[in-house]
Design a protein around this motif. Structure first.
Motif, PDB file in Angstrom:
ATOM      1  N   ARG A  46       7.245  -1.843   7.110  1.00 59.10           N
ATOM      2  CA  ARG A  46       6.655  -0.507   7.165  1.00 59.10           C
ATOM      3  C   ARG A  46       7.536   0.420   6.318  1.00 59.10           C
ATOM      4  O   ARG A  46       8.726   0.573   6.603  1.00 59.10           O
ATOM      5  N   ILE A  67       4.262  10.133   7.987  1.00 60.93           N
ATOM      6  CA  ILE A  67       3.310   9.094   8.358  1.00 60.93           C
ATOM      7  C   ILE A  67       2.407   8.731   7.169  1.00 60.93           C
ATOM      8  O   ILE A  67       2.048   9.593   6.376  1.00 60.93           O
ATOM      9  N   VAL A  95      -7.874   7.191   4.083  1.00 54.11           N
ATOM     10  CA  VAL A  95      -7.104   8.037   3.159  1.00 54.11           C
ATOM     11  C   VAL A  95      -6.846   7.243   1.875  1.00 54.11           C
ATOM     12  O   VAL A  95      -6.650   6.038   1.928  1.00 54.11           O
ATOM     13  N   LYS A 117      -5.128   5.373  -0.988  1.00 55.67           N
ATOM     14  CA  LYS A 117      -3.817   4.744  -1.207  1.00 55.67           C
ATOM     15  C   LYS A 117      -3.867   3.951  -2.509  1.00 55.67           C
ATOM     16  O   LYS A 117      -4.939   3.659  -3.023  1.00 55.67           O
ATOM     17  N   PHE A 132      -6.541   2.582   5.959  1.00 60.08           N
ATOM     18  CA  PHE A 132      -6.812   2.976   7.332  1.00 60.08           C
ATOM     19  C   PHE A 132      -5.566   2.662   8.133  1.00 60.08           C
ATOM     20  O   PHE A 132      -4.983   1.586   7.983  1.00 60.08           O
ATOM     21  N   GLY A 133      -5.110   3.583   8.944  1.00 66.15           N
ATOM     22  CA  GLY A 133      -3.890   3.346   9.690  1.00 66.15           C
ATOM     23  C   GLY A 133      -3.623   4.507  10.615  1.00 66.15           C
ATOM     24  O   GLY A 133      -4.547   5.182  11.070  1.00 66.15           O
ATOM     25  N   LEU A 134      -2.336   4.720  10.894  1.00 64.96           N
ATOM     26  CA  LEU A 134      -1.986   5.802  11.807  1.00 64.96           C
ATOM     27  C   LEU A 134      -2.311   7.166  11.208  1.00 64.96           C
ATOM     28  O   LEU A 134      -2.733   8.092  11.895  1.00 64.96           O
ATOM     29  N   ILE A 162      -7.371   2.024  -3.371  1.00 68.09           N
ATOM     30  CA  ILE A 162      -8.040   1.583  -2.141  1.00 68.09           C
ATOM     31  C   ILE A 162      -8.171   2.739  -1.162  1.00 68.09           C
ATOM     32  O   ILE A 162      -7.623   3.817  -1.356  1.00 68.09           O
ATOM     33  N   MET A 200      -6.674  -2.314   4.612  1.00 70.84           N
ATOM     34  CA  MET A 200      -6.893  -1.789   3.255  1.00 70.84           C
ATOM     35  C   MET A 200      -8.313  -2.150   2.859  1.00 70.84           C
ATOM     36  O   MET A 200      -8.732  -3.292   3.044  1.00 70.84           O
ATOM     37  N   PHE A 243       3.644  -6.415   2.216  1.00 70.30           N
ATOM     38  CA  PHE A 243       3.448  -7.764   2.737  1.00 70.30           C
ATOM     39  C   PHE A 243       3.879  -8.782   1.691  1.00 70.30           C
ATOM     40  O   PHE A 243       3.638  -8.578   0.495  1.00 70.30           O
ATOM     41  N   GLY A 272       3.025   3.722   4.037  1.00 72.25           N
ATOM     42  CA  GLY A 272       2.477   2.441   3.580  1.00 72.25           C
ATOM     43  C   GLY A 272       3.175   1.208   4.109  1.00 72.25           C
ATOM     44  O   GLY A 272       4.103   1.284   4.912  1.00 72.25           O
ATOM     45  N   LYS A 273       2.696   0.071   3.659  1.00 69.70           N
ATOM     46  CA  LYS A 273       3.160  -1.220   4.145  1.00 69.70           C
ATOM     47  C   LYS A 273       3.451  -2.135   2.964  1.00 69.70           C
ATOM     48  O   LYS A 273       2.866  -1.985   1.891  1.00 69.70           O
ATOM     49  N   ILE A 307      -6.614  -7.189   6.223  1.00 70.44           N
ATOM     50  CA  ILE A 307      -5.983  -6.815   7.481  1.00 70.44           C
ATOM     51  C   ILE A 307      -4.849  -7.786   7.759  1.00 70.44           C
ATOM     52  O   ILE A 307      -5.078  -8.996   7.784  1.00 70.44           O
ATOM     53  N   GLY A 328      -4.532  -1.092  11.354  1.00 68.18           N
ATOM     54  CA  GLY A 328      -4.518  -0.694   9.954  1.00 68.18           C
ATOM     55  C   GLY A 328      -5.241  -1.686   9.075  1.00 68.18           C
ATOM     56  O   GLY A 328      -5.446  -2.841   9.464  1.00 68.18           O
ATOM     57  N   ALA A 385       0.876  -1.180   0.000  1.00 64.49           N
ATOM     58  CA  ALA A 385       0.000   0.000   0.000  1.00 64.49           C
ATOM     59  C   ALA A 385       0.911   1.227   0.000  1.00 64.49           C
ATOM     60  O   ALA A 385       1.776   1.334   0.870  1.00 64.49           O
ATOM     61  N   LEU A 396       3.317  -3.674  11.774  1.00 64.16           N
ATOM     62  CA  LEU A 396       1.850  -3.621  11.715  1.00 64.16           C
ATOM     63  C   LEU A 396       1.258  -2.463  12.511  1.00 64.16           C
ATOM     64  O   LEU A 396       1.827  -2.016  13.474  1.00 64.16           O
TER      65      LEU A 396
END
Ligand SMILES: Nc1ncnc2c1ncn2[C@@H]1O[C@H](COP(=O)(O)OP(=O)(O)O)[C@@H](O)[C@H]1O
Ligand SMILES: Nc1ncnc2c1ncn2[C@@H]1O[C@H](COP(=O)(O)OP(=O)(O)O)[C@@H](O)[C@H]1O
Ligand SMILES: Nc1ncnc2c1ncn2[C@@H]1O[C@H](COP(=O)(O)OP(=O)(O)O)[C@@H](O)[C@H]1O
Lengths: 448, 112, 448, 448, 112, 112
Positions: free
Chosen positions: F101, B86, B56, B58, B36-38, B33, F29, B92, B89-90, F63, F27, B7, F112
């Motif tokens: 991150r 901040i 927000v 992304k 949702f996060g910090l 997308i 998506m 995975f 994104g992430k 998630i 968080g 993301a 996370l």
């Protein structure tokens, strides 16, 4: 002005002057008026036809888009469809019996009788009086112009309970309300034999007949019908502020037909109505934006559009008799009052008037009606002379407002109840969640 | 093979795409997308009705690569998408057991 | 034509002829003109009121949508809002002091004085002269018509530095620029005592006053303010070519009010202005599309819309004095020139005029102003007789263009600098990325 | 009415009456008419200029949006672009030779000759006759008004084969068809020397010239061109019913220019045309919605919009000579017939008329033309007196319809074949899937 | 269970859905995505400003099926979505460890 | 770590998001998708042309959580998204082998 309409003896003498003066408003339906051969000035005809087309444009697409942009996408078509079909239905009702009920020539203070049902006796040579003795316009044109007023007014109501009512119920309600509230009140205010006309109420282009009339019916509706599912919890932000802005702009554009056309002639009085419709609206949009900027640091498009509409509503009854500086002041006042209403009072009273029909049209209409009584005074820039009493006129204005509130409120309440018994008012909660476009019209607004 | 899901901030998309192409990535899927996060959303007010928009925007990237390339892809995205603020994104990483190219029927690494 | 305005002795004799002739343009504010009792023809009043409404419609929603469709979705509302609030603000400024500064009756070549601030002395019977001696229209109508010109012009400027300026800075800049550039230049060009009017410059409907005036202010702006973040790297394609096309079409529609209304009367001269506004625009849209088709194999909607606007800009000063074939040629020329400007020159010079206000309005306006000098000649299809000298008139046109460029350019530069000191011009880079709708107005254009 | 045009001897006497009577339609191009000095009433000029602007507005953005909303998003710009460029091209053709071919003063029953190519001899003082002897309007205004008719008609055709034809092929076809079908048929129906005019066909505002003419050319087109890729399998739902509704509303608004402007004067006859244009349309929209509600339980927005357009088409030839109650009945009939056509007949015959141009414009036009013959009778509310024979007139109406169908059908067929040989008609299947916006115009309608 | 992720050409969606239903697939999630791969995008020019659109619209399908059905699903998509032209798309298979039907709380194969 | 993919009814989104926040999810998506399943779509008719819309709008949540939290997340979604009517949605759990991150470069549970 209203007096002038009665002193037909002076007619010939006053012709030259009158042509350049503002006149009261849309009465005058008898086919012949003055002593000499009446004059049909093609300039008037041209303007009145333009005005009629403009008021249709206000309704569709104008009002439809203004309201439609403010609902969620899943209910967009329901708004467009309701506005359209209500307008079409009322047009047919108008030529069938509405025109007669309002301007049929009957002398009752409450309605015009059935003398002109199905436009009996009207043809292309029939003429209607204007406010200048001796000047006439084709009756068909007068009928068209007034028809567009009848067609837009009920459409205003739907905003209050948008997104939750059955389509057939909307139509049934409107048929009843238009017949028993709009047609009689139009007669009372604009026909020479009407109750409020005789009383001397000033309502140049329809503050009571259109805005207070529709606004209170809307308010009663959202009390009777109740809140939307998810109100206060789900995000119900306007699905397209762009459409709402387009609609508001079209309302302003079309409102020149509405207000200036109400002068029935293209003369200096029309010019006064026009400049007032410009500056009151501009001032109101600025004010609403200014208040928002002060209060929360950002002026929103919806705020500017709301101010625009509030200004247009307020100047409607006043535009023929107040001056441009009074109009600016009026625009300022109405925005402050309506802003307070839709942000503070509504939240405190916890009713769900989806698109603030009450807060803008009814409240704005009342502000306009009362301000008309004040700003029409000559020393405040209005056209009235020294014999004019603000206090006396304000009382009359108040009576007109009160009568409209009660009449329309009662008619609306009964009409909602009848409709509820016949068809039921609300759709099921699940249908409401899915959206009316699918459920009532079998379509989707956007397939992008 | 690995599926790398990332993301990122929308305006970083082009830069990331170019950086990945440079290291040999030949395909990806991109989805708009709501994240949702910090990073917090914003508030919209419409005539006194306040709506908190908690999400927000992304961009979500999905890239399937051979096991050997995976780390490099993760590194490249990390470097290119970073602004230090901040909400960057992430990323995975998930195992993929099988891949097919529809046009030719080629499978696994050949399909990428 | 301008001479005709001065020979009031011949008035009566010329009435019949004059009614069918094109006339110069929107001057004429003194309340009485001819020797005999002046005639207010309701046909003129009808047309001028229609025209005023049309020019408002050009602005909102027309211009707002044309510009708004061309920016990214996140800045849509900022454009709609700026156009709306600027127009509203200038309307209030106009009745407060702008009308007086432009047409207040003062005899300075530079401004109209303060004789009519707050519309002092104007009422529904006040009349303004037209171009036909003996014919008048209500002054309120003239004020409204001119007000709509003042309201749209500053709105044109915002396109050049769209997507990056603070909302309050936009308003402050516009208040200064309108006061010190628009009002004086309107006086200089259209008032009988104005500098350029006396010089004999032909600017029927506002090529200098509106387009060159706004276009150069826009150009100075994008130099002072700088490029958008991501310019040349990110995709900044129009978020809705549909809205841009709707806006452009509305501009064309409304431009009939703008150009034909500038004739102040509904007569044969108005017919000439109308046909020119049709065919120049059509030719320009065709030309732009044709050039694109030749150059890259595809004619785009944005190209056709750009051609349309370029044609409208160019025909604005010329529409009252050139012939339809000249208009077609002018449409062709302006599209070729503007196309070259916005595709080649702009890229070479590397300034970021977001919506090509300079390349279309300023360049197109200059093409129009100069072509007016040429095509007005009788032997080129224009209305001027044999005594007309293309060379002499071209010099005058050139002077008018140069003066406007310098005057407006300097005023704009100073106004930008003042605004920068007071509020700062640009938003932060992060805010620019997020979009102005959220940051400045707290709203989102679409919630689909 | 047509007889009246010939008895110029009675002119002076009839002036007063005639001003308030409906008149036949848009013929009358010779620059002087009556014995006394002809009168140019500025009220007429004002109305005719308003009407001309309104008909442009019908085309762009009106028709463009109505059609554009109904196609898939990927073809949106192709519709907007075709409508725009066709209109622009035809405008240039019109002043070059079209006006002359239609109203050039030639006495052939089939065309107007080349006497006025490039508007030879026309200037701001040239006048055209109206239907009231002694009354004229500026010829430039008449040219503009008629130009807008020529500009919208070919645009109607594109709906039938939307989403699949090459852009340059569209333009080539239109150039041929407009020259050989529209210009001659306009002459035949509206010019005093025209074949159908002499025959006595009643076509007030263009049922044959515009709707049947375009509708049959559209039908031939979808047979020649074939179905869209994926027709009947893929979802081809309207991408934006909102745009379609806006477009339909704009069509209604603009149609007042179309129908009422065809009266050439602002008088009682104009009032008749106006009220008919209101109520026939309202009745048709209601009817279509009603039929849908009965037949499948839901009234759709597309249904209401389709009914609106069907009603407008049908009332076009009839609006000057039938009464308001006849208009309502006509609205009812046309919706039932067209509904049946587009839902049952089209599906049975399996042709792909993308936007039902044949089913609405051609079929609706025929219903209107034939109904005009019937409802014009005095005892059915029309304006014709006792000497009027429904049977005789119906035969004439039938002949006019038949001739138009054959003429336009043949011209269209040949034009499609020529175009196919020169450029090819259809795009490749892959291009069709990708969408015309990308392939033909290099743009995307929405970047949200 | 397997999660099968496929990117296909948008106009193939209906056909693929029908073919999958025919072999017993009872559910899926469909997302409109922007695909990046060998198939090249297009260029748009707006008044002289050229924008390369590197992405082409694709439909992304996600189907969770029991292990036994997975191969058949992959085959069916491969056959049905194929046009033989570049850009036909990709299919990826990923292991799913657990599945739940929200309405009933049923898990794994029963949830599908 | 686990990737939890859930399809739910759109109007349940806010409620689910709040419930997840409450149990410590920081968080996710969210994607708007078209769902296909037992819940049937609807039919639209445009001037006699009938289009079956077989898809219903759903929200797709993704998630990623530490293994320990996964079950709780599944439970919470199941409870909160349930209305008991057909179409409530599905939840799938997939293994994630690696997480990063972007802003800080932190990995796995720290990311996370
Ligand atoms: N490595 C990859 N990872 C994820 N998705 C991919 C990958 N490669 C291709 N895709 C997807 O598959 C689509 C088609 O791939 P492309 O390379 O254009 O053609 P082809 O399918 O003929 O090989 C792309 O648009 C993209 O959505
Ligand atoms: N646990 C998670 N599972 C899935 N996506 C996540 C998760 N946490 C964050 N994201 C995604 O990453 C984006 C950025 O995360 P955020 O917490 O706002 O800031 P940062 O990336 O700086 O830590 C979010 O908008 C969301 O899309
Ligand atoms: N096998 C599957 N693979 C992926 N997603 C599925 C699957 N089955 C259902 N879904 C998703 O779950 C949603 C709800 O499923 P559905 O069968 O309609 O009802 P229920 O959840 O009541 O069983 C579908 O719209 C789809 O998005």
């Amino acid at each position: 002005m209203d007096r002038m309409l009665k002193t037909t003896g002076l007619a010939a003498l006053m012709l030259a002057v009158a042509a350049a003066l503002p006149a009261f408003a849309q009465d005058a339906t008898t086919t012949a008026a003055a002593v000499a051969a009446p004059v049909m000035d093609k300039g008037d005809v041209s303007w009145m036809m333009t005005s009629s087309a403009l008021v249709l444009f206000m309704t569709i697409p104008g009002l439809a888009l203004f309201y439609g942009g403010l609902v969620r996408a899943k209910n967009m078509l329901s708004i467009l469809m309701q506005t359209t079909i209500i307008a079409c239905m009322v047009m047919v009702m108008w030529v069938a019996f509405g025109y007669s009920m309002s301007f049929g020539g009957g002398t009752s203070p409450y309605w015009g009788g059935l003398g002109k049902i199905f436009l009996k006796g009207v043809n292309a040579s029939s003429m209607s009086a204007t406010f200048s003795p001796g000047y006439v316009i084709p009756e068909y044109v007068f009928i068209c112009f007034q028809m567009t007023f009848a067609a837009i007014t009920p459409g205003l109501i739907i905003g209050a309970w948008a997104e939750r009512v059955k389509f057939k119920s909307v139509l049934l309600f409107m048929a009843i309300w238009t017949t028993f509230s709009y047609f009689p009140i139009a007669h009372m205010v604009w026909d020479a034999s009407g109750l409020l006309f005789k009383l001397g109420a000033i309502d140049f282009a329809g503050g009571t007949v259109v805005h207070i009339n529709a606004g209170i019916a809307a308010f009663v509706g959202c009390l009777v019908i109740g809140k939307r599912v998810g109100y206060g919890k789900e995000n119900m932000a306007p699905h397209s502020m762009v459409m709402a802005m387009i609609g508001a702009s079209m309302l302003w554009f079309g409102w020149f037909g509405f207000n200036v056309g109400s002068n029935l002639e293209a003369n200096g009085g029309a010019g006064l109505a026009m400049i007032n419709t410009f500056v009151a609206t501009a001032a109101a949009a600025l004010t609403w934006s200014g208040v928002e900027a002060l209060q929360r640091g950002k002026a929103s498009m919806l705020g500017a559009a709301s101010g625009m509409v509030a200004g247009l509503v307020a100047i409607t009854p006043a535009c023929g008799t107040i001056g441009p500086m009074g109009a600016i002041l009026l625009g300022f006042i109405v925005s402050v009052v309506c802003y307070f209403f839709v942000t503070v009072v509504k939240n405190a009273m916890k009713y769900d008037d989806s698109l603030d029909v009450f807060g803008v049209h009814c409240v704005g209409g009342i502000v306009g009606a009362m301000a008309t009584g004040v700003f029409s005074a000559g020393w405040l820039g209005g056209v009235k002379d020294d014999t004019y009493s603000i206090a006396a006129q304000s009382l009359i204005q108040f009576e007109a407002v009160a009568l409209t509130l009660v009449w329309s409120g009662v008619v609306a309440f009964v009409a909602y109840k009848i409709t509820d018994v016949v068809f039921g008012l609300r759709v099921e909660a699940d249908v409401e969640r899915e959206g009316l476009d699918q459920a009532s019209h079998g379509e989707t607004a956007y397939h992008m | 093979m690995k599926l790398i899901v990332a993301a990122i901030k929308p305006f970083k998309l082009e830069e990331v795409r170019e950086a990945l192409t440079a290291i040999g990535v030949r395909g990806m899927m991109v989805t708009e997308i709501k994240g949702f996060g910090l990073q917090s959303g914003h508030t919209e007010i419409y005539r006194g009705a306040e709506y908190a928009v908690n999400f927000v925007p992304k961009m979500r990237l999905e890239i399937v690569v051979s096991d050997g390339l995976a780390d490099q892809v993760v590194d490249t995205i990390t470097k290119t998408a970073r602004t230090g603020k901040i909400g960057d994104g992430k990323i995975f990483v998930i195992d993929v057991s099988h891949a097919v190219r529809v046009r030719t029927g080629e499978t696994n690494d050949d399909a990428l």
